[in-house]
Enzyme design. Structure first.
Site, short mmCIF file in Angstrom:
data_model
loop_
_atom_site.label_atom_id
_atom_site.label_comp_id
_atom_site.label_asym_id
_atom_site.label_seq_id
_atom_site.Cartn_x
_atom_site.Cartn_y
_atom_site.Cartn_z
N ARG A 68 -6.36 16.05 23.20
CA ARG A 68 -7.62 16.82 23.37
C ARG A 68 -7.93 16.92 24.86
NH1 ARG A 68 -12.71 14.57 20.26
NH2 ARG A 68 -11.79 15.66 18.49
N ARG A 182 -21.03 4.88 21.02
CA ARG A 182 -20.32 5.88 20.21
C ARG A 182 -20.18 7.17 21.01
NH1 ARG A 182 -19.85 8.18 15.08
NH2 ARG A 182 -18.51 6.89 13.77
N LYS A 183 -19.80 8.26 20.35
CA LYS A 183 -19.65 9.52 21.07
C LYS A 183 -21.00 10.02 21.59
CE LYS A 183 -18.65 13.22 18.55
NZ LYS A 183 -18.46 14.20 17.41
N GLY A 441 -13.86 20.06 6.79
CA GLY A 441 -13.08 19.38 5.77
C GLY A 441 -13.68 18.13 5.18
N CYS A 446 -17.43 18.54 11.72
CA CYS A 446 -16.90 19.07 12.98
C CYS A 446 -16.95 20.60 13.01
CB CYS A 446 -15.45 18.62 13.17
SG CYS A 446 -15.26 16.84 13.10
N GLY A 447 -16.86 21.23 11.83
CA GLY A 447 -16.92 22.70 11.75
C GLY A 447 -18.35 23.22 11.66
#
Ligand code: SRM
Ligand code: SF4
Length: 520
Positions: A68, A182-183, A441, A446-447
């Site tokens: 990434r 975390r992120k 998914g 994420c989408g």
């Protein structure tokens, strides 16, 4: 430094391995990993710490890694894109790339023995993958038409780059920010349409004018915090009640990330995003701490922000603020690119534009700086049949996360299925407006199904005693002005039964009509 209260709590396995050895430490071990091979690597180095270098072990395709990148503001050069293409090209059918929902790109099929060499190549052209995964700050998004848009309020490019440089130590890796709970997601919007979904970021800057003592409106940003999507919880960001000048954006970002690092909750990983700290402290206490660390008093937010347009998709040809020049928005179906595609796009950018390419959060691309005089020839390029400037009204807005092909969290296959279904729907229906359909998914989102007109979230469904791939359907996501999240309207639809349901939703809610051929 990290909150002692948090560190004395029982550490989860992620906090344990981070405490044992910092994620960034693997930067100095990558040559060794390349020599010994992934099978001989320590489990935490392989599965987790490599992500501090933007390298992701894929249990679905062991030995074929994903890389990434960081593409600040989604902008790269044709030379950089060609280097990325050459990297995946050598892996034949295993090598491909995906434009992501954060204006970024991921490469697939990478072998660990090649990584040191790949990093050298990236270094030479100013590309970095550093700290793009796990408990790090993700690619920072900015207005995709920054510096081109006739109506822009602020050109976000420089600020985004400055924040990335500050947080990553100019792409070298920054131990100051390598152990976050975390992120953490950051976005800056510079136009009137909020092209980056600012409201779903942990920290975002929204254009707003504040009237000064001389009654003159001054440009700056209202600050919002705590937006997130996760399997546990989805929230839009809330106002911090702070307005800042552009010159203060970098230092304010630093302070907020430091507070998250030092006080963010760490015991329960499900509750380690910024919003949970905001819940625990309340926005007032958080604001006070921000102000204390910022070192000067912060102005309250401007009463209104400047987001007052529908979100644009940027597909098509648009005049730039630079007289005589245009930008072209090309649809990249579900963001998937082969090496050949990437080389072709790089060539288009060189021949017709200024050698610049941009990514959008819809997983599409923009080629800026095309003179009017070149447009006629530009339209004759064969690659535009695959990557259209005027795609179908469903295809152009289609977004899909990675799904089961490469992601081990996935409950369903997404990208290929999404493409197939959109093609069938476009052959059955005529539409008079865009409908944004997003596939994701699993509940990690994420989408971004919650920002879509129709969002499809993967799940498992029982039908006739069999476990099948299915979706929960979300509707009502609004973007741009008055953005708000969609909600789940139908649960557990087997994917094999989905197409007629989508067709009916499009007819009933979005004015789609059945084509004559579909009625007959
Ligand atoms: Fe994501 C984890 C892919 C945008 C929420 N995401 C993952 C992993 C890394 C899981 C894994 O290791 O397999 C996926 C990698 C699969 C692969 O092989 O590609 C993955 N996320 C993606 C991308 C590629 C989806 C896409 O097709 O575009 C996006 C990469 C963005 C980037 O360039 O950095 C991507 N992920 C997002 C977004 C959207 C956004 O940022 O606007 C979200 C929701 C927003 C948010 O984070 O608040 C998102 N991803 C997650 C989560 C849930 C986070 C949480 O707090 O629980 C996970 C799971 C986790 O981190 O444990 C996750
Ligand atoms: Fe993987 Fe789930 Fe994210 Fe899709 S939403 S990329 S399946 S983690």
């Amino acid at each position: 430094m990290i909150d002692t209260a948090a560190t004395t709590e029982k550490l989860n396995k992620f906090e344990k391995f981070k405490a044992e050895k910092d994620g960034l430490a693997v930067k100095n071990e990558i040559e060794q990993f390349a020599q010994i091979g992934w099978e001989a690597m320590d489990e935490n180095d392989l599965n987790h710490r490599l992500k501090w270098l933007g390298v992701f072990f894929r249990p679905v395709t062991p030995g074929k890694f994903m890389m990434r990148m960081r593409i600040p503001n989604g902008i790269l050069t044709s030379n950089q894109l060609s280097v990325l293409a050459e990297v995946v090209q050598r892996y034949g059918d295993d090598g491909s790339a995906d434009i992501t929902t954060r204006q970024n790109i991921q490469l697939r099929g990478i072998k660990i023995q090649d990584i040191p060499n790949i990093f050298n190549k990236f270094n030479k052209v100013g590309l970095t993958t550093i700290q793009s995964g796990m408990d790090n700050i993700r690619n920072i998004t900015g207005d995709p038409v920054a510096g081109l848009d006739i109506n822009e309020l602020y050109d976000t490019r420089e600020l985004v780059q400055q924040i990335q440089d500050m947080l990553t130590n100019n792409g070298e890796g920054n131990p100051e920010f390598s152990n976050l709970p975390r992120k953490f997601n950051i976005a800056i919007t510079g136009g009137k349409d909020n092209s980056v979904h600012a409201e779903i970021n942990d920290l975002a800057f929204i254009p707003a004018f504040l009237t000064n003592q001389e009654q003159i409106p001054v440009f700056g940003f209202n600050v919002i915090v705590g937006g997130l999507f996760s399997a546990k919880r989805c929230e839009t960001a809330i106002p911090l009640n702070v307005w800042v000048l552009p010159a203060d954006v970098v230092s304010l970002s630093k302070v907020i990330v430091e507070i998250f690092r030092d006080h963010g909750l760490r015991a329960n990983r499900q509750k380690a995003r910024l919003i949970w700290l905001l819940d625990e402290w309340g926005i007032e206490k958080f604001r006070t701490e921000v102000e204390k660390r910022f070192g000067k008093s912060l102005l309250p937010a401007a009463a209104k922000d400047e987001i007052d347009w529908e979100k644009r998709d940027h597909l098509g040809i648009y005049k730039q603020k630079q007289a005589g020049f245009n930008y072209a928005g090309l649809n990249i179906p579900v963001g998937r690119l082969s090496a050949h595609d990437m080389l072709e796009i790089a060539r288009l950018a060189e021949v017709y534009g200024s050698g610049e390419i941009r990514f959008t959060v819809e997983q599409n691309i923009i080629i800026p700086n095309i003179p009017h005089s070149s447009l006629t020839t530009f339209f004759t390029e064969g690659i535009l049949e695959k990557f259209a400037v005027n795609p179908g009204l469903l295809m152009g807005s289609l977004v899909s996360c990675t799904g089961a092909q490469f992601c081990n969290f996935a409950l369903i296959e997404t990208k290929n299925r999404a493409l197939e279904m959109i093609k069938s729907l476009e052959s059955e229906l005529t539409l008079s407006r865009l409908v944004r359909i997003h596939w994701t998914g699993c509940p990690n989102s994420c989408g971004q199904p919650q920002v879509a007109d129709i969002g499809l979230m993967g799940t498992k469904v029982r039908k006739n005693g069999q476990m099948l791939e299915g979706v929960d359907i979300y509707m009502g996501g609004t973007v741009g002005k008055d953005a708000h999240l969609g909600t789940c309207v139908k649960n557990s639809i087997p994917c094999e039964d989905l197409q007629p349901i989508l067709r009916d939703l499009l007819i009933d809610n979005f004015g789609a009509k059945l084509r004559e051929s579909a009625i007959a």
